[in-house]
Design a protein around this motif. Structure first.
Motif, PDB file in Angstrom:
ATOM      1  N   TYR A 100       5.085   8.479 -11.089  1.00  0.00           N
ATOM      2  CA  TYR A 100       4.144   7.581 -10.412  1.00  0.00           C
ATOM      3  C   TYR A 100       2.726   8.096 -10.592  1.00  0.00           C
ATOM      4  CZ  TYR A 100       3.865  11.123  -6.657  1.00  0.00           C
ATOM      5  OH  TYR A 100       3.674  12.289  -5.953  1.00  0.00           O
ATOM      6  N   SER A 151      -0.965  12.069  -9.998  1.00  0.00           N
ATOM      7  CA  SER A 151       0.224  11.539 -10.670  1.00  0.00           C
ATOM      8  C   SER A 151       1.306  12.605 -10.637  1.00  0.00           C
ATOM      9  CB  SER A 151      -0.091  11.166 -12.127  1.00  0.00           C
ATOM     10  OG  SER A 151      -0.541  12.294 -12.845  1.00  0.00           O
ATOM     11  N   SER A 165       0.829  -1.204   0.000  1.00  0.00           N
ATOM     12  CA  SER A 165       0.000   0.000   0.000  1.00  0.00           C
ATOM     13  C   SER A 165       0.860   1.249   0.000  1.00  0.00           C
ATOM     14  CB  SER A 165      -0.920   0.008   1.231  1.00  0.00           C
ATOM     15  OG  SER A 165      -1.719   1.178   1.240  1.00  0.00           O
ATOM     16  N   ALA A 166       0.460   2.185  -0.823  1.00  0.00           N
ATOM     17  CA  ALA A 166       1.101   3.497  -0.770  1.00  0.00           C
ATOM     18  C   ALA A 166       0.500   4.263   0.396  1.00  0.00           C
ATOM     19  CB  ALA A 166       0.852   4.249  -2.070  1.00  0.00           C
ATOM     20  N   TRP A 215      -1.336   7.297  -8.616  1.00  0.00           N
ATOM     21  CA  TRP A 215      -2.024   6.583  -7.533  1.00  0.00           C
ATOM     22  C   TRP A 215      -3.421   7.154  -7.355  1.00  0.00           C
ATOM     23  CZ3 TRP A 215      -3.368   7.965  -2.213  1.00  0.00           C
ATOM     24  CH2 TRP A 215      -3.726   6.865  -1.418  1.00  0.00           C
ATOM     25  N   ASN A 223       5.611   3.765  -1.163  1.00  0.00           N
ATOM     26  CA  ASN A 223       4.885   2.521  -1.415  1.00  0.00           C
ATOM     27  C   ASN A 223       5.611   1.393  -0.704  1.00  0.00           C
ATOM     28  OD1 ASN A 223       2.739   1.228  -3.065  1.00  0.00           O
ATOM     29  ND2 ASN A 223       4.465   0.155  -4.016  1.00  0.00           N
ATOM     30  N   TRP A 278       0.957   2.043  -5.508  1.00  0.00           N
ATOM     31  CA  TRP A 278       1.036   3.027  -6.587  1.00  0.00           C
ATOM     32  C   TRP A 278       1.383   2.320  -7.888  1.00  0.00           C
ATOM     33  CZ3 TRP A 278       5.900   6.431  -5.061  1.00  0.00           C
ATOM     34  CH2 TRP A 278       7.059   5.638  -5.100  1.00  0.00           C
ATOM     35  N   THR A 279       1.346   3.070  -8.988  1.00  0.00           N
ATOM     36  CA  THR A 279       1.741   2.580 -10.301  1.00  0.00           C
ATOM     37  C   THR A 279       2.932   3.413 -10.745  1.00  0.00           C
ATOM     38  OG1 THR A 279      -0.480   1.871 -10.935  1.00  0.00           O
ATOM     39  CG2 THR A 279       0.993   2.493 -12.730  1.00  0.00           C
ATOM     40  N   ASP A 312      -8.160   6.689 -13.233  1.00  0.00           N
ATOM     41  CA  ASP A 312      -8.323   5.490 -12.411  1.00  0.00           C
ATOM     42  C   ASP A 312      -9.468   4.623 -12.909  1.00  0.00           C
ATOM     43  OD1 ASP A 312     -10.760   6.335 -11.260  1.00  0.00           O
ATOM     44  OD2 ASP A 312      -9.797   7.114  -9.451  1.00  0.00           O
ATOM     45  N   GLN A 324       2.971  -2.340 -11.311  1.00  0.00           N
ATOM     46  CA  GLN A 324       1.733  -2.295 -10.538  1.00  0.00           C
ATOM     47  C   GLN A 324       1.739  -3.530  -9.652  1.00  0.00           C
ATOM     48  OE1 GLN A 324      -1.458  -1.895 -13.630  1.00  0.00           O
ATOM     49  NE2 GLN A 324      -1.849   0.066 -12.637  1.00  0.00           N
TER      50      GLN A 324
END
Ligand code: MTE
Ligand code: MO
Length: 374
Positions: free
Chosen positions: A276, A252, A86-87, A278, A116, A318-319, A342, A306
């Motif tokens: 990033y 982002s 989890s971020a 999120w 993250n 996060w991505t 999202d 991811q």
């Protein structure tokens, strides 16, 4: 000095506040790893770090004023162990950009008030179910930290009881970060992880949990971490009129290149860009759009990292994204813009002007970075 026993911190962190300690990593360091190493995970303390003797550590669980049960760390470790990625992001991440629009009050965070990590612990829902706690009897669950202000008032926050009791919300009483004891700065020996929710509710050094009809009385729940209209100012603000921030909106940021950096354009007419994205509430990032010409042409970034284990609607990590962005070589400087989308097709507002708020929270407009081409 209540700050005399503070832990030693990594030199790489950019310090936004010394006492209490608040610091963030440089943007390029932030996106080096999908899992943020503890050494470069941003720190946001509101009070001195409490120095804890694990032997004497005790967590109290109370229903309003009445103690239901006390736990030591071993008691918490007896519950089924869960690990989630989890971020955690501060409600004021990217505040410096909003502050550039119009002055506001708050620490001037750049894009690094996010990290993250993998978190291991017991599910709060398991602990509460074990005690027979029913959703109908309460509305909120309050958390108190061991860090206290000079008058003895602890850091505090709360979340809705429904979230705490929902096993699918993955709220944890975490005792490990990235597979090790949680570092002192990040909540040792026990921290609440409320995935997808603003950093402020992820209470560190938790030693008291209170089931209640009311939200936490803490100033951080009542008179801070709330959003307002751009026309609300310090003369007319009434904190009672806005709900406490919980789940965060999509955001982002561009981490490489950085503002004013000089970049060599590759033979194919592109420059490398990465960052990033999120979104709160377990929403997955489905697309990241980048433009070098104020939105005339958008390029879709590759989502390079991811969480592969995230379940539907529980995407808390996060991505990381990157792309080789086509640019106009004839230009001396360009402005790179990013926006993320999202899984509910929420996206970011274009500018800070219309989301400005006096405390500088929810700073999720397009991230715009001006760079020089060489
Ligand atoms: N918990 C306690 N006990 N004391 C705090 O000052 N700060 C909160 C939250 N939990 C805080 C706390 C805020 S505002 C944020 S953004 C995150 O912790 C920061 O977590 P980190 O320092 O591990 O990055
Ligand atoms: Mo925060």
């Amino acid at each position: 000095d209540p700050y005399a026993l503070e832990p030693v911190r990594n030199q790489m962190l950019h310090i936004n506040g010394k006492k209490p300690f608040c610091a963030e990593p440089p943007p390029p360091v932030l996106v080096k790893n999908f899992i943020t190493p503890k050494e470069v995970f941003y720190v946001r303390n509101h009070l001195p770090v409490p120095y804890i003797d694990e032997e004497n550590y005790e967590l109290e669980l109370a229903a309003e004023e009445k103690t239901m049960k006390t736990f030591n760390i071993e008691d918490i470790k007896k519950y089924p162990q869960h690990t989630i990625t989890s971020a955690i992001m501060c409600g004021g991440n990217r505040r410096s950009e909003m502050g550039a629009e119009k002055p506001l009050k708050g620490l001037s965070w750049n894009v690094g008030a996010i990290g993250n990590a993998s978190w291991t612990g017991a599910k709060l829902s398991d602990v509460l179910r074990d005690l027979g706690v029913k959703e109908e009897d309460y509305s909120h669950i309050q958390f108190e930290g061991m860090d206290i202000d000079p008058s003895g008032v602890p850091y505090g926050a709360s979340i809705p009881i429904s979230k705490a009791l929902d096993p699918r919300a993955d709220v944890l009483l975490a005792y490990e970060m990235n597979g090790e004891d949680i570092p002192l700065d990040h909540g040792y020996p026990l921290r609440v992880i409320v995935p997808g929710v603003v950093g402020a509710r992820n209470v560190k050094w938790v030693n008291r949990i209170i089931l209640s009809k009311n939200e936490s009385p803490s100033q951080f729940q009542q008179n801070d971490y709330k959003g307002f209209s751009p026309s609300i100012n310090w003369d007319n603000v009434d904190f009672k009129t806005a709900p406490a921030i919980q789940e965060m909106p999509v955001t982002s940021a561009i981490c490489c290149p950085q503002k004013d950096e000089k970049i060599t354009v590759a033979k194919d007419g592109t420059i490398p860009v990465k960052g990033y994205a999120w979104s709160g509430g377990g929403k997955k990032i489905i697309r990241v759009d980048v433009t070098a010409d104020q939105g005339e042409t958008w390029h879709i970034a590759e989502l390079v990292a991811q969480d592969p284990d995230a379940k539907e609607g529980r995407h808390y990590a996060w991505t990381l994204w990157s792309l080789n962005l086509p640019v106009d070589k004839m230009k001396k400087s360009i402005e790179i813009w990013v926006k993320a989308v999202d899984s509910q097709y929420n996206t970011q507002p274009e500018s800070f002007k219309n989301i400005w708020n006096l405390r500088g929270f929810l700073c999720n407009a397009y991230h715009k970075v001006k760079v020089n081409l060489g």
